[in-house]
Motif scaffolding. Sequence first.
Motif, PDB file in Angstrom:
ATOM      1  N   ALA A 131     -10.618   5.640   3.167  1.00 38.51           N
ATOM      2  CA  ALA A 131     -12.060   5.865   3.279  1.00 38.51           C
ATOM      3  C   ALA A 131     -12.836   4.706   2.662  1.00 38.51           C
ATOM      4  O   ALA A 131     -13.868   4.283   3.193  1.00 38.51           O
ATOM      5  N   ALA A 132     -12.335   4.174   1.549  1.00 41.19           N
ATOM      6  CA  ALA A 132     -13.014   3.047   0.909  1.00 41.19           C
ATOM      7  C   ALA A 132     -12.944   1.800   1.779  1.00 41.19           C
ATOM      8  O   ALA A 132     -13.907   1.025   1.851  1.00 41.19           O
ATOM      9  N   ILE A 133     -11.833   1.609   2.469  1.00 40.13           N
ATOM     10  CA  ILE A 133     -11.700   0.454   3.360  1.00 40.13           C
ATOM     11  C   ILE A 133     -12.688   0.574   4.512  1.00 40.13           C
ATOM     12  O   ILE A 133     -13.379  -0.380   4.871  1.00 40.13           O
ATOM     13  N   VAL A 134     -12.783   1.767   5.109  1.00 36.67           N
ATOM     14  CA  VAL A 134     -13.724   1.972   6.224  1.00 36.67           C
ATOM     15  C   VAL A 134     -15.157   1.716   5.768  1.00 36.67           C
ATOM     16  O   VAL A 134     -15.948   1.078   6.476  1.00 36.67           O
ATOM     17  N   ASP A 147     -10.115  -7.367  -3.799  1.00 35.50           N
ATOM     18  CA  ASP A 147     -10.442  -7.415  -5.225  1.00 35.50           C
ATOM     19  C   ASP A 147     -11.174  -6.156  -5.662  1.00 35.50           C
ATOM     20  O   ASP A 147     -10.873  -5.582  -6.713  1.00 35.50           O
ATOM     21  N   ASP A 148     -12.120  -5.696  -4.845  1.00 34.49           N
ATOM     22  CA  ASP A 148     -12.878  -4.485  -5.176  1.00 34.49           C
ATOM     23  C   ASP A 148     -11.971  -3.263  -5.268  1.00 34.49           C
ATOM     24  O   ASP A 148     -12.245  -2.336  -6.047  1.00 34.49           O
ATOM     25  N   LEU A 149     -10.913  -3.245  -4.454  1.00 35.53           N
ATOM     26  CA  LEU A 149     -10.000  -2.100  -4.439  1.00 35.53           C
ATOM     27  C   LEU A 149      -8.829  -2.269  -5.405  1.00 35.53           C
ATOM     28  O   LEU A 149      -7.959  -1.393  -5.489  1.00 35.53           O
ATOM     29  N   GLY A 150      -8.793  -3.381  -6.119  1.00 38.67           N
ATOM     30  CA  GLY A 150      -7.721  -3.616  -7.078  1.00 38.67           C
ATOM     31  C   GLY A 150      -6.386  -3.905  -6.430  1.00 38.67           C
ATOM     32  O   GLY A 150      -5.331  -3.545  -6.971  1.00 38.67           O
ATOM     33  N   SER A 152      -3.931  -6.871  -4.010  1.00 42.43           N
ATOM     34  CA  SER A 152      -3.806  -8.221  -3.483  1.00 42.43           C
ATOM     35  C   SER A 152      -4.175  -8.183  -2.000  1.00 42.43           C
ATOM     36  O   SER A 152      -4.199  -7.117  -1.373  1.00 42.43           O
ATOM     37  N   VAL A 153      -4.471  -9.344  -1.430  1.00 39.48           N
ATOM     38  CA  VAL A 153      -4.784  -9.411  -0.002  1.00 39.48           C
ATOM     39  C   VAL A 153      -3.596  -8.894   0.809  1.00 39.48           C
ATOM     40  O   VAL A 153      -3.777  -8.191   1.811  1.00 39.48           O
ATOM     41  N   ARG A 154      -2.399  -9.220   0.381  1.00 35.33           N
ATOM     42  CA  ARG A 154      -1.212  -8.757   1.108  1.00 35.33           C
ATOM     43  C   ARG A 154      -1.085  -7.234   1.048  1.00 35.33           C
ATOM     44  O   ARG A 154      -0.762  -6.589   2.055  1.00 35.33           O
ATOM     45  N   GLN A 155      -1.329  -6.647  -0.116  1.00 35.21           N
ATOM     46  CA  GLN A 155      -1.278  -5.184  -0.235  1.00 35.21           C
ATOM     47  C   GLN A 155      -2.332  -4.517   0.643  1.00 35.21           C
ATOM     48  O   GLN A 155      -2.062  -3.510   1.301  1.00 35.21           O
ATOM     49  N   LEU A 156      -3.537  -5.090   0.653  1.00 32.55           N
ATOM     50  CA  LEU A 156      -4.600  -4.540   1.490  1.00 32.55           C
ATOM     51  C   LEU A 156      -4.208  -4.581   2.955  1.00 32.55           C
ATOM     52  O   LEU A 156      -4.404  -3.598   3.684  1.00 32.55           O
ATOM     53  N   HIS A 157      -3.644  -5.687   3.392  1.00 33.30           N
ATOM     54  CA  HIS A 157      -3.246  -5.807   4.792  1.00 33.30           C
ATOM     55  C   HIS A 157      -2.164  -4.780   5.132  1.00 33.30           C
ATOM     56  O   HIS A 157      -2.236  -4.112   6.176  1.00 33.30           O
ATOM     57  N   ARG A 158      -1.188  -4.630   4.239  1.00 34.37           N
ATOM     58  CA  ARG A 158      -0.095  -3.684   4.492  1.00 34.37           C
ATOM     59  C   ARG A 158      -0.607  -2.245   4.540  1.00 34.37           C
ATOM     60  O   ARG A 158      -0.244  -1.480   5.444  1.00 34.37           O
ATOM     61  N   ARG A 159      -1.459  -1.870   3.613  1.00 38.07           N
ATOM     62  CA  ARG A 159      -1.972  -0.494   3.601  1.00 38.07           C
ATOM     63  C   ARG A 159      -2.926  -0.239   4.759  1.00 38.07           C
ATOM     64  O   ARG A 159      -2.981   0.869   5.301  1.00 38.07           O
ATOM     65  N   SER A 160      -3.657  -1.258   5.165  1.00 36.24           N
ATOM     66  CA  SER A 160      -4.534  -1.120   6.319  1.00 36.24           C
ATOM     67  C   SER A 160      -3.721  -0.929   7.604  1.00 36.24           C
ATOM     68  O   SER A 160      -4.044  -0.063   8.428  1.00 36.24           O
ATOM     69  N   LEU A 161      -2.659  -1.693   7.772  1.00 35.41           N
ATOM     70  CA  LEU A 161      -1.795  -1.515   8.937  1.00 35.41           C
ATOM     71  C   LEU A 161      -1.218  -0.104   8.980  1.00 35.41           C
ATOM     72  O   LEU A 161      -1.141   0.517  10.043  1.00 35.41           O
ATOM     73  N   ALA A 162      -0.804   0.407   7.813  1.00 37.11           N
ATOM     74  CA  ALA A 162      -0.205   1.741   7.771  1.00 37.11           C
ATOM     75  C   ALA A 162      -1.236   2.828   8.056  1.00 37.11           C
ATOM     76  O   ALA A 162      -0.950   3.799   8.773  1.00 37.11           O
TER      77      ALA A 162
END
Length: 223
Positions: A131-134, A147-150, A152-162
């Motif tokens: 919900a925070a990403i949306v 950074d706002d979500l605490g 790494s860019v790689r973690q954000l990309h992986r969680r967004s894909l999932a």
Amino acid sequence: MYVERPFAGLACAWQRSTTRPVTGRVVPDGCTDIMWSTSGRLFVAGPDTGAHLSSGEPGTLYGVRFGPGAGPAAFGVPGHALRDQRVPLAELWGPTAALEDELAAADDPCAVLAEAALRRLRATPPDPAAAAIVAAVPTSGVARLADDLGMSVRQLHRRSLAAFGYGPKVLHRVLRFDRAVGLARRGVPFADVAHRTGYADQAHLSREVRELAGVPLGQLIRP
């Protein structure tokens, strides 16, 4: 005839009825759907990256739509595994004969689908970051959002894909397109649509619509 109605906990419930074979154009919206047809098909539509042309037989197709980031959790697979796919629900949930019997006997098949979907969401909730990403993706660059979500860019990309089936950049593109189409369908002039949804200009909006929908905006929203 296509009709949507709200359903608490989901993006919506909907049904489409036709008396003859039809071909429909489904365009990306970041969502996933469960669908059941009166011919007996029970399947999932994953998040799309482009237009999907669907052939519909005479009868009624009932569906429930998960909001962006919610559906994959209910299906027990990462979103990218469903991207641009149409998958029998039994491949994800196991045997569905009892659910199919309940749907065939129901006065309101959408309610049956919705309750089954919500049970799954209660058992396997979506990633709390979804919900925070949306909410943030239209206004934040990827590095700032991570950074706002605490993360790494790689973690954000992986969680967004999932969660969504897309990385953050594609998610932004799809959600912006979906909002633009919604405004255009309500009669907002195309130049105003472009301004209100963050496109550089109307020409930019037109290019994006052609790339994501395969047709011009005017043709896409034509009844």
